[in-house]
Design a protein around this motif. Structure first.
Motif, PDB file in Angstrom:
ATOM      1  N   LYS A 239      -2.943   6.759   3.932  1.00  0.00           N
ATOM      2  CA  LYS A 239      -2.804   6.090   2.629  1.00  0.00           C
ATOM      3  C   LYS A 239      -3.295   7.022   1.531  1.00  0.00           C
ATOM      4  N   LYS A 240      -2.839   6.731   0.323  1.00  0.00           N
ATOM      5  CA  LYS A 240      -3.304   7.523  -0.816  1.00  0.00           C
ATOM      6  C   LYS A 240      -4.790   7.271  -1.035  1.00  0.00           C
ATOM      7  N   GLY A 241      -5.528   8.336  -1.254  1.00  0.00           N
ATOM      8  CA  GLY A 241      -6.940   8.202  -1.604  1.00  0.00           C
ATOM      9  C   GLY A 241      -7.859   7.844  -0.458  1.00  0.00           C
ATOM     10  N   GLU A 242      -7.399   7.983   0.773  1.00  0.00           N
ATOM     11  CA  GLU A 242      -8.312   7.680   1.880  1.00  0.00           C
ATOM     12  C   GLU A 242      -8.688   8.961   2.625  1.00  0.00           C
TER      13      GLU A 242
ATOM     14  N   ILE B 261      -2.768  16.386  -0.960  1.00  0.00           N
ATOM     15  CA  ILE B 261      -2.967  16.025   0.449  1.00  0.00           C
ATOM     16  C   ILE B 261      -3.717  17.183   1.086  1.00  0.00           C
ATOM     17  N   LEU B 262      -4.953  16.940   1.461  1.00  0.00           N
ATOM     18  CA  LEU B 262      -5.809  18.025   1.913  1.00  0.00           C
ATOM     19  C   LEU B 262      -6.107  17.886   3.412  1.00  0.00           C
ATOM     20  N   ILE B 263      -5.779  18.918   4.166  1.00  0.00           N
ATOM     21  CA  ILE B 263      -6.029  18.887   5.609  1.00  0.00           C
ATOM     22  C   ILE B 263      -7.247  19.759   5.898  1.00  0.00           C
ATOM     23  N   PHE B 264      -8.207  19.225   6.626  1.00  0.00           N
ATOM     24  CA  PHE B 264      -9.388  20.000   7.019  1.00  0.00           C
ATOM     25  C   PHE B 264      -9.412  20.121   8.541  1.00  0.00           C
ATOM     26  N   ASP B 265      -9.310  21.345   9.035  1.00  0.00           N
ATOM     27  CA  ASP B 265      -9.301  21.551  10.491  1.00  0.00           C
ATOM     28  C   ASP B 265     -10.714  21.871  10.972  1.00  0.00           C
ATOM     29  N   GLU B 266     -11.344  20.913  11.611  1.00  0.00           N
ATOM     30  CA  GLU B 266     -12.708  21.059  12.138  1.00  0.00           C
ATOM     31  C   GLU B 266     -13.637  21.745  11.140  1.00  0.00           C
ATOM     32  N   PRO B 267     -13.803  21.135   9.972  1.00  0.00           N
ATOM     33  CA  PRO B 267     -14.502  21.856   8.899  1.00  0.00           C
ATOM     34  C   PRO B 267     -15.988  22.049   9.148  1.00  0.00           C
ATOM     35  N   THR B 268     -16.586  21.272  10.027  1.00  0.00           N
ATOM     36  CA  THR B 268     -18.046  21.344  10.146  1.00  0.00           C
ATOM     37  C   THR B 268     -18.522  22.289  11.235  1.00  0.00           C
ATOM     38  N   ALA B 269     -17.585  22.901  11.959  1.00  0.00           N
ATOM     39  CA  ALA B 269     -17.973  23.716  13.106  1.00  0.00           C
ATOM     40  C   ALA B 269     -18.910  24.858  12.720  1.00  0.00           C
ATOM     41  N   VAL B 270     -18.777  25.337  11.487  1.00  0.00           N
ATOM     42  CA  VAL B 270     -19.533  26.527  11.092  1.00  0.00           C
ATOM     43  C   VAL B 270     -20.699  26.207  10.163  1.00  0.00           C
TER      44      VAL B 270
ATOM     45  N   GLU C 170       6.320   8.536   0.317  1.00  0.00           N
ATOM     46  CA  GLU C 170       7.410   7.590   0.555  1.00  0.00           C
ATOM     47  C   GLU C 170       8.801   8.204   0.438  1.00  0.00           C
ATOM     48  N   LYS C 171       8.865   9.555   0.492  1.00  0.00           N
ATOM     49  CA  LYS C 171      10.176  10.194   0.473  1.00  0.00           C
ATOM     50  C   LYS C 171      10.321  11.066   1.697  1.00  0.00           C
ATOM     51  N   LYS C 172      11.506  11.015   2.310  1.00  0.00           N
ATOM     52  CA  LYS C 172      11.726  11.858   3.478  1.00  0.00           C
ATOM     53  C   LYS C 172      11.878  13.316   3.041  1.00  0.00           C
ATOM     54  N   VAL C 173      11.172  14.207   3.724  1.00  0.00           N
ATOM     55  CA  VAL C 173      11.219  15.616   3.313  1.00  0.00           C
ATOM     56  C   VAL C 173      11.431  16.523   4.524  1.00  0.00           C
ATOM     57  N   GLN C 174      11.825  17.754   4.208  1.00  0.00           N
ATOM     58  CA  GLN C 174      11.923  18.808   5.224  1.00  0.00           C
ATOM     59  C   GLN C 174      10.834  19.820   4.894  1.00  0.00           C
ATOM     60  N   ILE C 175      10.003  20.163   5.848  1.00  0.00           N
ATOM     61  CA  ILE C 175       8.997  21.195   5.591  1.00  0.00           C
ATOM     62  C   ILE C 175       9.263  22.352   6.546  1.00  0.00           C
ATOM     63  N   LYS C 176       9.805  23.437   5.990  1.00  0.00           N
ATOM     64  CA  LYS C 176      10.215  24.550   6.853  1.00  0.00           C
ATOM     65  C   LYS C 176       9.183  25.645   6.909  1.00  0.00           C
TER      66      LYS C 176
ATOM     67  N   MET D 170       0.846  -1.210   0.000  1.00  0.00           N
ATOM     68  CA  MET D 170       0.000   0.000   0.000  1.00  0.00           C
ATOM     69  C   MET D 170       0.870   1.244   0.000  1.00  0.00           C
ATOM     70  N   GLU D 171       0.496   2.199  -0.806  1.00  0.00           N
ATOM     71  CA  GLU D 171       1.287   3.403  -0.883  1.00  0.00           C
ATOM     72  C   GLU D 171       0.789   4.441   0.116  1.00  0.00           C
ATOM     73  N   TYR D 172       1.716   5.072   0.783  1.00  0.00           N
ATOM     74  CA  TYR D 172       1.335   6.091   1.764  1.00  0.00           C
ATOM     75  C   TYR D 172       1.567   7.489   1.204  1.00  0.00           C
ATOM     76  N   ALA D 173       0.611   8.348   1.422  1.00  0.00           N
ATOM     77  CA  ALA D 173       0.767   9.735   0.989  1.00  0.00           C
ATOM     78  C   ALA D 173       1.553  10.513   2.038  1.00  0.00           C
ATOM     79  N   VAL D 174       1.214  10.264   3.308  1.00  0.00           N
ATOM     80  CA  VAL D 174       1.871  10.974   4.398  1.00  0.00           C
ATOM     81  C   VAL D 174       2.300   9.968   5.452  1.00  0.00           C
TER      82      VAL D 174
END
Lengths: 361, 508
Positions: free
Chosen positions: B28-31, B161-170, B65-71, B1-5
């Motif tokens: 995982k990708k696509g989940e 890769i989409l991050i949703f922070d508490e999207p339903t609160a509003v 699947e690649k190690k990265v630096q996010i500054k 299985m391929e991992y996105a993050v």
């Protein structure tokens, strides 16, 4: 572990911040001495550090004597800070207090000896409070920035005092106020015995009394609770049903009164001290801001900071022996205040250091 | 299985706390991967590290699947990571299209080339069923559509890769349904989605897998289909909790608070923030004001408490017209108030717990004598409340309020207001930003107050809360009360229609 606990305490960190500020200020003044005349730098620096002790007890007495007005203006600024207001109008309140005290000292000679001095002090207090009333009301009720209105009141105060002096208690020969009656001069109260030869008088007792009163007022009383609540969180104080506007006006006026009292104490000292009629704002008012900042807005802190600054000023005076300009000490004090603002940074650094150590343990 | 993050052993310390302690997370990708945890569990910190807002003290980030630096967020963007924050990052007087292309404008010789961008945005909007009017100004569109604009922004930048922070609160229930559909569609198209939430319903509905954090630590990852709500909540809190409250019947008595024709005008426009609002709150009953954020509920609470001047109408507290009375008068007459913003109104943060506990009583003879505070009495009273309400404070009564956790701050306020023993208790969003365990406790307290014969006025945005504990629901929409409903006789969907203003009933 105990030592770490001590250093992690907020109050310890705050005091450390102030100490660091003082040390940094002194270091920079040393560097300036080096630049302006390196051959005398050590000697000059020595006189800044130790000049306050020149003349032994007499010198120390004079350091305390000079500290009296700036401790009072420092207390004024510190009290106002507690309500969340920056009272930058202490110069105006100071000079109005000084004039009123001198006026009573010169004119109300019908008062008996014990009462005359106290009446003049009270007059100074009231005049300072009245002078603070304008910015206080503008700030509390009409949302006018207190800094702006207080600064303007400084100039109004300076010119008003000059006008009133020249029309009531003027000594034209010296372009200054007349000397106050002997009954209005601060009693020595044994200070001439403790510190022989110095100018110190009962004023310092008044200062210590005010420090105690303020400390109690702030930490023990309902009034102190309310002004602290207003200063720390205006919304929450309204929510609690505190009349924030009233408390703001009251504490601002109280603050102004303290500055006025400082002016009164400064010019009821005898020894030929009179108000000069010049177009210059009272420096003691602004030094109060430095005193309050360095003293972390606490009454006891202001007392200590006022003594320290006075000590440095006296020491700085002696740098003239080595042909340094006396302004060097103004720079030192400015740098100390400047670094006082960095105290937060210092706190953060100490905390980080402790953490890193904590992680290794 | 391929991992996105893949986040490996991420550790992040802040002064005095470890926000993340060796946390792992694999998406995982696509989940759709839910990140569940109480407030302060470290979810937002972890995501901020992934998005480049913070740097981890230790640990590795692997993307595809690649190690990265996010500054910084720029790095995150280049790696295809996008984030929808709780508070949208939109410019209100720009159109939707202008907002979307902001920062990645297509330019030719210094001039904007909008046509190509417009075509692409329209195509994306269609592809994912986002239904956005791209020429409209952001200030004119609904909150739900603003959120979809945020999604479009990410898609336009080719984020995978989409991050949703508490999207339903509003969002309203209907909008939540739509969002869930959109999320599923995005995942089906190969996007990997991280959904930060503490709402179990949403996880059950949309997520494939769920990772749980508790107090900065990684607890585990489960397949959502195989885990029950109870199991999930237990993982999150660390002990079993009741998801549904035992509630006995209400016995409403006389009217304790009446609001008649209340009007509050806006300072900025001709709109009325409160438009002739009238209702009664009875003793022994929980009256709930429901509605989407910003429909006048906050103003209603502040007006009743005396913190907001009214332009018309009456507030009658325990039989007396208090419309022109001071805050203090109302408090003493019979009003307790758990305010919406606990840090701005509810507490003086630099004060210690004891000083905060007597914020509305310090002037009473119990706590002062001749103008001097009776510190020992304050301490005694506070210790009693700490015990009674299980307030966790490191240094007891001397703990600075600002150093306490949100849940304990709220408990302190509730202890104080209930301790006043007033006829009317206004509770505005009492469980906002509070973990499930503490929320459950607060609900029980509100019910206990009702059973003790108090009139409880609950103002809430949380539908579950509204449905669970209220005896009567008043729905507010644009400053008006548009529905007077019984929780047993109505579905969540129906309530949502009232809240969205598309349905209104007889309110008298």
């Amino acid at each position: 572990m105990k030592i770490r606990g001590f250093f992690e305490k907020e109050s310890t960190l705050s005091v450390l911040g102030s100490v660091c500020a003082v040390i940094s200020g002194l270091l920079i003044s040393f560097i300036i001495l080096l630049f302006s005349d390196s051959s005398n730098a050590l000697a000059g620096f020595g006189s800044i550090l130790l000049g306050g002790f020149n003349g032994g007890l007499k010198g120390i007495g004079n350091v305390i004597f000079q500290a009296i007005p700036i401790i009072m203006t420092g207390l004024a600024v510190a009290l106002a800070f507690r309500t969340g207001v920056f009272n930058i109008g202490t110069a105006g309140q100071f000079i109005m207090g000084a004039f009123t005290a001198v006026f009573i000292g010169v004119k109300w000679t019908f008062l008996p000896a014990g009462i005359h001095w106290i009446a003049a002090l009270l007059g100074g207090f009231i005049a300072g409070a009245v002078w603070a009333f304008v910015p206080a009301v503008l700030h509390a009720h009409f949302q006018v920035n207190a800094v702006v209105s207080a600064i303007m009141m400084n100039y109004v105060g300076m010119y008003t005092a000059n006008y009133l002096i020249t029309n009531t208690v003027y000594n034209a020969a010296k372009n200054q106020s007349k000397a106050v009656a002997a009954t209005a001069v601060a009693p020595k109260a044994g200070m001439n015995v403790l510190f022989p030869g110095s100018s110190l008088n009962a004023g310092i007792i008044v200062v210590i009394l005010v420090v105690i009163i303020l400390q109690v007022l702030i930490s023990k009383t309902v009034f102190g609770y309310e002004i602290k609540a207003c200063g720390m969180n205006r919304q929450a104080s309204l929510y609690a049903g505190i009349s924030a506007k009233k408390r703001l006006v009251q504490s601002f006026m109280f603050s102004g009164g303290l500055a006025g009292l400082g002016g009164a104490l400064a010019y009821l000292a005898g020894d030929g001290k009179c108000i000069s009629v010049v177009d210059v704002l009272a420096g003691d008012g602004f030094t109060g801001i430095a005193v309050a900042l360095l003293g972390l807005n606490s009454p006891v802190g202001a007392l200590l900071a006022g003594l320290l600054i006075s000590y440095l000023e006296v020491g700085g005076f002696y740098t003239q022996v080595y042909k340094y300009p006396v302004e060097i000490i103004d720079i030192t004090i400015a740098v100390i205040v400047y670094f006082g603002a960095f105290a937060v940074l210092v706190k953060g650094m100490i905390r980080k250091l402790l953490q890193r150590k904590g992680g290794k343990e | 299985m391929e991992y996105a993050v893949q986040l490996k052993q991420i550790t992040k310390r802040f002064p005095g706390v470890i926000a993340n302690d060796c946390v792992d997370l694999s998406v995982k990708k696509g989940e759709i991967h839910a990140l569940l945890g109480e407030n302060g569990a470290g979810k937002s910190t972890l995501m901020s590290i992934l998005f480049g807002l913070y740097q981890a003290d230790a640990g590795e980030i692997w993307i595809n699947e690649k190690k990265v630096q996010i500054k910084n967020p720029g790095d995150a963007n280049r790696l295809g990571i996008g984030m929808v924050h709780q508070h949208f990052m939109l410019i209100h007087n720009f159109t939707v299209l202008e907002n979307i292309i902001l920062g990645v404008e297509t330019v030719s010789k210094g001039f904007l080339k909008m046509d190509a961008a417009r075509e692409r945005v329209q195509a994306l909007s269609k592809q994912y069923g986002l239904n956005v009017d791209i020429e409209a100004y952001v200030e004119d569109i609904s909150v739900g559509m603003q959120q979809r604009v945020e999604i479009l922004k990410m898609l336009y930048k080719d984020n995978d890769i989409l991050i949703f922070d508490e999207p339903t609160a509003v969002l309203t229930p209907q909008e939540i349904q739509d969002l869930m559909k959109i999320l599923k569609k995005l995942a089906a198209e190969g996007k990997s989605i991280i959904l930060i939430t503490h709402k179990l319903n949403e996880i059950k509905e949309a997520a494939d897998r769920c990772s749980v954090l508790r107090r900065g630590r990684y607890i585990g990852t489960v397949d959502v289909a195989e885990a029950s709500r109870e199991e999930l909540s237990e993982m999150m809190v660390g002990h079993k909790i009741e998801l549904h409250l035992e509630k006995n019947e209400a016995h409403p008595a006389g009217c304790a608070l009446e609001v008649k024709d209340l009007v509050v005008k806006s300072r900025f426009s001709n709109k009325n923030l409160l438009d002739h609002v009238s209702f009664q709150a009875r003793e022994g009953e929980i009256t709930c004001i429901a509605g989407i954020e910003g429909n006048g509920q906050s103003e209603l609470a502040y007006a009743i408490a005396g913190l907001l001047p009214v332009s018309g109408g009456q507030i009658i507290l325990d039989g007396e017209d208090v419309t022109d009375k001071s805050v203090r008068y109302r408090n003493l007459k019979g009003l307790a108030h758990i305010p919406e913003d606990r840090q701005r109104y509810g507490l003086v943060l630099p004060f210690n717990l004891g000083e905060n506990m007597v914020l509305k009583q310090y002037f009473m003879p119990d706590f002062q004598k001749h103008g001097f505070l009776r510190h020992s009495e304050i301490q005694k009273y506070t210790e009693q409340k700490i015990e009674e309400f299980d307030i966790r404070a490191g240094r007891g009564t001397q703990t600075t309020a600002g150093s306490m956790s949100g849940g304990n701050q709220q408990k302190a306020i509730i202890a104080r207001e209930i301790g006043l023993d007033r006829k009317v208790l206004i509770a505005v969003q009492p469980t906002r930003g509070i973990d499930v365990g503490a929320a459950e406790y607060i609900h029980k307290q509100l019910l206990a107050q009702r059973d003790a014969g108090k009139a409880v006025l609950l103002i809430s945005l949380e539908l579950d809360e509204v449905m669970d504990i209220s005896d009567r629901i008043l729905v507010m929409y644009e400053g008006e009360i548009v529905g007077d409903l019984q929780p047993e006789k109505i579905t969540v969907q129906e309530l949502g229609l009232y809240m969205a203003g598309s349905k209104r009933g007889n309110t008298r």
